[in-house]
Design a protein around this motif. Sequence first.
Motif, short mmCIF file in Angstrom:
data_model
loop_
_atom_site.label_atom_id
_atom_site.label_comp_id
_atom_site.label_asym_id
_atom_site.label_seq_id
_atom_site.Cartn_x
_atom_site.Cartn_y
_atom_site.Cartn_z
N VAL A 1 0.78 -1.12 -0.14
CA VAL A 1 -0.01 0.06 -0.02
C VAL A 1 0.81 1.10 -0.17
O VAL A 1 1.98 1.47 1.09
CB VAL A 1 -0.79 -0.07 1.22
N TRP A 2 0.81 2.07 -1.06
CA TRP A 2 1.37 3.22 -0.92
C TRP A 2 0.44 4.52 -0.75
O TRP A 2 -0.73 4.55 -1.03
CB TRP A 2 1.83 3.51 -2.39
N TYR A 3 0.98 5.33 0.03
CA TYR A 3 0.24 6.73 0.13
C TYR A 3 1.26 7.86 0.00
O TYR A 3 2.40 7.99 0.42
CB TYR A 3 -0.55 6.75 1.51
N GLY A 4 0.55 9.17 0.19
CA GLY A 4 1.45 10.40 -0.10
C GLY A 4 1.76 11.24 0.93
O GLY A 4 1.94 12.42 0.69
N ALA A 5 2.16 10.57 2.36
CA ALA A 5 2.77 11.46 3.22
C ALA A 5 4.22 12.02 2.60
O ALA A 5 4.65 11.48 2.09
CB ALA A 5 3.08 10.60 4.44
N HIS A 6 4.38 13.29 3.14
CA HIS A 6 5.71 13.92 3.06
C HIS A 6 6.14 14.59 3.95
O HIS A 6 5.69 14.72 4.85
CB HIS A 6 5.59 14.74 1.55
N SER A 7 7.54 15.00 3.76
CA SER A 7 8.24 15.66 5.05
C SER A 7 7.53 17.07 5.34
O SER A 7 7.58 17.40 6.52
CB SER A 7 9.61 16.12 4.77
N GLY A 8 6.63 17.63 4.51
CA GLY A 8 5.96 18.95 5.04
C GLY A 8 4.89 18.62 5.70
O GLY A 8 4.40 19.63 6.47
N ASP A 9 4.44 17.23 5.85
CA ASP A 9 3.08 16.89 6.78
C ASP A 9 3.85 16.76 8.26
O ASP A 9 2.78 16.62 8.95
CB ASP A 9 2.75 15.82 6.30
N HIS A 10 5.24 16.44 8.48
CA HIS A 10 5.42 15.87 9.63
C HIS A 10 5.11 16.79 10.75
O HIS A 10 4.69 16.30 12.03
CB HIS A 10 6.87 15.58 9.54
N LEU A 11 5.36 18.25 10.67
CA LEU A 11 5.23 18.95 11.93
C LEU A 11 3.77 18.86 12.27
O LEU A 11 3.43 19.02 13.78
CB LEU A 11 5.40 20.33 11.61
N ILE A 12 2.61 18.84 11.51
CA ILE A 12 1.40 19.25 12.12
C ILE A 12 0.53 17.96 12.01
O ILE A 12 -0.38 17.62 12.94
CB ILE A 12 0.50 20.32 11.01
N TYR A 13 0.85 16.76 11.02
CA TYR A 13 -0.04 15.62 10.98
C TYR A 13 0.93 14.40 11.50
O TYR A 13 1.79 13.99 10.65
CB TYR A 13 -0.35 15.32 9.52
N PRO A 14 0.59 13.93 12.68
CA PRO A 14 1.28 12.99 13.48
C PRO A 14 1.43 11.63 12.50
O PRO A 14 2.40 10.97 12.62
CB PRO A 14 0.73 12.92 14.81
N ASP A 15 0.32 11.47 11.84
CA ASP A 15 0.08 10.17 11.04
C ASP A 15 0.83 10.29 9.73
O ASP A 15 0.69 9.37 8.72
CB ASP A 15 -1.38 9.61 10.98
N CYS A 16 1.60 11.24 9.47
CA CYS A 16 2.58 11.33 8.36
C CYS A 16 3.94 11.06 8.64
O CYS A 16 4.84 11.33 7.63
CB CYS A 16 2.17 12.79 7.84
N ARG A 17 4.33 11.03 10.03
CA ARG A 17 5.68 10.88 10.36
C ARG A 17 6.42 9.90 10.14
O ARG A 17 5.68 8.46 10.04
CB ARG A 17 5.82 11.25 11.99
N PRO A 18 7.57 9.67 9.94
CA PRO A 18 8.19 8.45 9.54
C PRO A 18 8.08 7.34 10.51
O PRO A 18 7.76 6.15 10.10
CB PRO A 18 9.74 8.77 9.47
N GLU A 19 8.16 7.68 11.72
CA GLU A 19 7.80 6.61 12.91
C GLU A 19 6.24 5.93 12.61
O GLU A 19 6.47 4.65 12.88
CB GLU A 19 8.04 7.27 14.17
N PHE A 20 5.30 6.82 12.24
CA PHE A 20 4.25 6.23 11.82
C PHE A 20 4.18 5.15 10.79
O PHE A 20 3.61 4.03 11.01
CB PHE A 20 3.17 7.20 12.01
N VAL A 21 4.89 5.82 9.65
CA VAL A 21 4.82 4.74 8.61
C VAL A 21 5.61 3.56 8.95
O VAL A 21 5.03 2.35 8.47
CB VAL A 21 5.57 5.45 7.39
N GLU A 22 6.58 3.62 9.67
CA GLU A 22 7.20 2.20 9.98
C GLU A 22 6.36 1.43 10.90
O GLU A 22 6.45 0.21 10.69
CB GLU A 22 8.56 2.42 10.84
#
Length: 220
Positions: A120-141
């Motif tokens: 499954v691919w989705y479009g989270a990016h680094s600009g989302d990390h500050l405000i959207y916790p479910d776009c952070r690298p830790e969440f994806v992992e």
Amino acid sequence: MVAKLVVIYSGGMDSFTVLNKAVKDNYEVYALSFDYGQKHHKELVCAKQVCEELKIPHKILDIKSISSLFTSSSLVSGDMDVPDGHYEADNMKSTVVPNRNMILISLAIGYAVDIEAEGVWYGAHSGDHLIYPDCRPEFVEVMDQASKMANFEPVYVHAPYLKTDKIGILKDGLKMSLDYSNTWTCYKGLEKACGTCGSCVERLEAFEANNCSDSIAYIT
């Protein structure tokens, strides 16, 4: 044998780039969009049209009933206005839909298992990390690990642009000669993009940084 992928496709420019990247990487792509009661429903119209043009199997899942759980989010609440400003401003926190990506990714994983897709691919990016916790690298992992444990058929979760901002996403899309005229970013649910909400501001900054003009219509 061509590998199958489920791409969570909102109809916005980030997921549009992800979708096309998967196609150009020669995956057999199945697009999945969600109607969760978002004010910017126009993005789903764009998603449908793009998938028809690309001849990609596309499902729009109606989960509008969950919007009643998210009264704190200006993206779905009829009692709140979508704020103007930059994503770095505190007022942008009202655009968070609690746990949205976990919900959507979980549904996409189920779909992937059903059609025997590998990821499954989705479009989270680094600009989302500050405000959207479910776009952070830790969440994806963690979601990737949970997905591989949740089913007998291991499905991986991946965000191709996790370490790239919207400027970089657009740069990559332009290299692929993508046309962004049939994408929708504005959060306000208007006929034309407002040009002032955080999502519009970030989009316009990306086009400016790439020395090109956005082809969609703006109010301002």
